[in-house]
Design a protein around this motif. Structure first.
Motif, PDB file in Angstrom:
ATOM      1  N   ALA A  33     -26.357  24.610 -12.927  1.00 30.96           N
ATOM      2  CA  ALA A  33     -25.429  24.170 -13.973  1.00 30.96           C
ATOM      3  C   ALA A  33     -23.956  24.230 -13.541  1.00 30.96           C
ATOM      4  O   ALA A  33     -23.062  24.347 -14.379  1.00 30.96           O
ATOM      5  CB  ALA A  33     -25.649  25.000 -15.237  1.00 30.96           C
ATOM      6  N   HIS A  34     -23.737  24.162 -12.227  1.00 31.58           N
ATOM      7  CA  HIS A  34     -22.343  24.091 -11.754  1.00 31.58           C
ATOM      8  C   HIS A  34     -22.345  23.455 -10.368  1.00 31.58           C
ATOM      9  O   HIS A  34     -22.192  24.126  -9.352  1.00 31.58           O
ATOM     10  CB  HIS A  34     -21.727  25.487 -11.709  1.00 31.58           C
ATOM     11  CG  HIS A  34     -20.240  25.476 -11.485  1.00 31.58           C
ATOM     12  ND1 HIS A  34     -19.395  26.417 -12.031  1.00 31.58           N
ATOM     13  CD2 HIS A  34     -19.431  24.644 -10.775  1.00 31.58           C
ATOM     14  CE1 HIS A  34     -18.143  26.162 -11.665  1.00 31.58           C
ATOM     15  NE2 HIS A  34     -18.146  25.101 -10.894  1.00 31.58           N
ATOM     16  N   LEU A  35     -22.534  22.138 -10.373  1.00 27.34           N
ATOM     17  CA  LEU A  35     -22.699  21.432  -9.108  1.00 27.34           C
ATOM     18  C   LEU A  35     -21.564  20.428  -8.926  1.00 27.34           C
ATOM     19  O   LEU A  35     -21.330  19.580  -9.783  1.00 27.34           O
ATOM     20  CB  LEU A  35     -24.064  20.718  -9.161  1.00 27.34           C
ATOM     21  CG  LEU A  35     -24.713  20.148  -7.908  1.00 27.34           C
ATOM     22  CD1 LEU A  35     -24.083  18.867  -7.444  1.00 27.34           C
ATOM     23  CD2 LEU A  35     -24.768  21.162  -6.777  1.00 27.34           C
ATOM     24  N   HIS A  36     -20.852  20.549  -7.812  1.00 27.52           N
ATOM     25  CA  HIS A  36     -19.852  19.525  -7.462  1.00 27.52           C
ATOM     26  C   HIS A  36     -20.361  18.766  -6.246  1.00 27.52           C
ATOM     27  O   HIS A  36     -20.717  19.377  -5.238  1.00 27.52           O
ATOM     28  CB  HIS A  36     -18.520  20.170  -7.080  1.00 27.52           C
ATOM     29  CG  HIS A  36     -17.948  21.061  -8.129  1.00 27.52           C
ATOM     30  ND1 HIS A  36     -17.560  20.611  -9.367  1.00 27.52           N
ATOM     31  CD2 HIS A  36     -17.686  22.397  -8.135  1.00 27.52           C
ATOM     32  CE1 HIS A  36     -17.086  21.621 -10.071  1.00 27.52           C
ATOM     33  NE2 HIS A  36     -17.158  22.724  -9.362  1.00 27.52           N
ATOM     34  N   TYR A  37     -20.382  17.443  -6.393  1.00 26.24           N
ATOM     35  CA  TYR A  37     -20.695  16.618  -5.234  1.00 26.24           C
ATOM     36  C   TYR A  37     -19.446  15.784  -4.935  1.00 26.24           C
ATOM     37  O   TYR A  37     -19.352  14.610  -5.292  1.00 26.24           O
ATOM     38  CB  TYR A  37     -21.931  15.749  -5.508  1.00 26.24           C
ATOM     39  CG  TYR A  37     -22.370  14.945  -4.311  1.00 26.24           C
ATOM     40  CD1 TYR A  37     -22.405  15.532  -3.045  1.00 26.24           C
ATOM     41  CD2 TYR A  37     -22.730  13.618  -4.432  1.00 26.24           C
ATOM     42  CE1 TYR A  37     -22.787  14.796  -1.934  1.00 26.24           C
ATOM     43  CE2 TYR A  37     -23.120  12.881  -3.330  1.00 26.24           C
ATOM     44  CZ  TYR A  37     -23.146  13.478  -2.087  1.00 26.24           C
ATOM     45  OH  TYR A  37     -23.517  12.749  -0.989  1.00 26.24           O
ATOM     46  N   GLY A 124     -15.922  18.199 -17.582  1.00 29.29           N
ATOM     47  CA  GLY A 124     -15.634  19.386 -16.795  1.00 29.29           C
ATOM     48  C   GLY A 124     -16.157  19.225 -15.387  1.00 29.29           C
ATOM     49  O   GLY A 124     -16.617  18.146 -15.051  1.00 29.29           O
ATOM     50  N   GLU A 125     -16.140  20.221 -14.646  1.00 32.16           N
ATOM     51  CA  GLU A 125     -15.453  21.478 -14.855  1.00 32.16           C
ATOM     52  C   GLU A 125     -13.948  21.244 -14.821  1.00 32.16           C
ATOM     53  O   GLU A 125     -13.451  20.537 -13.949  1.00 32.16           O
ATOM     54  CB  GLU A 125     -15.858  22.468 -13.749  1.00 32.16           C
ATOM     55  CG  GLU A 125     -15.142  23.795 -13.798  1.00 32.16           C
ATOM     56  CD  GLU A 125     -15.206  24.495 -12.433  1.00 32.16           C
ATOM     57  OE1 GLU A 125     -15.364  23.811 -11.398  1.00 32.16           O
ATOM     58  OE2 GLU A 125     -15.076  25.726 -12.395  1.00 32.16           O
ATOM     59  N   PHE A 126     -13.220  21.833 -15.757  1.00 27.68           N
ATOM     60  CA  PHE A 126     -11.761  21.803 -15.707  1.00 27.68           C
ATOM     61  C   PHE A 126     -11.239  23.235 -15.731  1.00 27.68           C
ATOM     62  O   PHE A 126     -11.943  24.159 -16.137  1.00 27.68           O
ATOM     63  CB  PHE A 126     -11.188  20.977 -16.874  1.00 27.68           C
ATOM     64  CG  PHE A 126     -11.670  21.405 -18.234  1.00 27.68           C
ATOM     65  CD1 PHE A 126     -11.188  22.555 -18.839  1.00 27.68           C
ATOM     66  CD2 PHE A 126     -12.618  20.639 -18.909  1.00 27.68           C
ATOM     67  CE1 PHE A 126     -11.627  22.944 -20.096  1.00 27.68           C
ATOM     68  CE2 PHE A 126     -13.077  21.026 -20.168  1.00 27.68           C
ATOM     69  CZ  PHE A 126     -12.585  22.177 -20.756  1.00 27.68           C
TER      70      PHE A 126
END
Ligand SMILES: [Zn+2]
Length: 279
Positions: A33-37, A124-126
């Protein structure tokens, strides 16, 4: 002929082997639940590589974001089998936007424009710290999220989370990092005060002690709020992708110390419940 005691020992050993082999065959499914690609200007790892990584570590769902949003589009377009992609609108074009997005009308336009793709489930995420959350454009973003049934994914201190909730009490917030090192009793107070707040646990300290054992205070939090926590990798730099397997193994190590029911909720059940249907 085995004595009663030897028989008992043999049974325990057999049961242990069965449990170990079952676990080895089937590690608990994880929703990240916190993935940046990130994709600036090109992805560091190709889409096939990250999709293979999810399969390898039994990550079956992701809260996907990227800077700019092109990486999220690519993950959506891949339509990878066995992977549930829940896309969030990243309000950033470049890294510097982290510092200024909340006062920049161009970013609010970007959010509204991106939303038109029709598949987003959140913003988000911000990043927000303290009173920076009081900005009028932040309130507009929160209201936009509430109007359109979007979650917010906020990397924020507790003061900023409270301001977000004050902007619009109907906001639903995934609290990235759950306050980092914020005392557990303060986390508990926040979860009690705001029923629509969920804690995402990447970079969250205090969950295990030096020997990897769940601390009493975090066991207490998980048992008191089993439906309020999510796991995340936070792949904000390439090194996090390189250690993706270790991050997931770290989660599984303490999940294994909870009851199977609570472990499954935190590992994937809560995310499924949050994103399966609109309220
Ligand atoms: Zn992040």
């Amino acid at each position: 002929m085995l004595t009663g005691r030897a028989m008992h020992v043999a049974c325990v050993v057999l049961a242990l082997f069965a449990a170990i082999s079952a676990r080895a065959a089937e590690p608990i499914e994880i929703f990240d639940a916190h993935l940046h690609y990130n994709w600036e200007p090109k992805p560091y790892y190709q889409p096939d590589e990250v999709l293979a990584l999810f399969r390898k570590h039994r990550v079956t769902g992701i809260l996907a974001t990227s800077r700019p949003n092109a990486g999220t589009h690519a993950l959506m377009d891949a339509k990878a089998e066995g992977l549930w992609v829940v896309p969030f609108i990243r309000p950033y074009r470049v890294r510097a936007d982290i510092q200024s997005w909340f006062g920049d009308p161009v970013i609010f336009d970007l959010v509204q424009e991106e939303f038109k793709r029709g598949y987003y489930r959140g913003i988000g995420e911000f990043h927000l710290s303290g009173k920076s959350a009081e900005n009028e454009l932040v309130k507009k973003t929160v209201d936009f999220a509430v109007t359109n049934d979007l979650y917010l994914h906020a990397h924020a201190d507790d003061e900023a989370v409270e301001i977000l909730m004050r902007h619009n009490p109907k906001a639903r917030i995934i609290w990235a990092h759950t306050g980092f090192g914020l005392p557990a009793d303060r986390v508990s107070a926040m979860l009690t005060k705001y029923p629509k707040l969920w804690g995402e646990l990447s970079y969250r300290s205090g969950i295990v002690d030096g020997s990897g054992k769940l601390t009493a205070e975090w066991r207490g939090l998980f048992e008191r709020y089993p439906d309020r926590f999510l796991l995340g990798s936070d792949t904000w730099v390439p090194e996090r992708w390189a250690s993706y397997g270790d991050i997931m193994a770290g989660y599984r190590a303490w999940l294994g110390q909870l009851s199977p029911k609570i472990a499954a909720q935190i590992a994937n059940g809560n995310a499924k419940a949050l994103f399966a249907a609109s309220p």
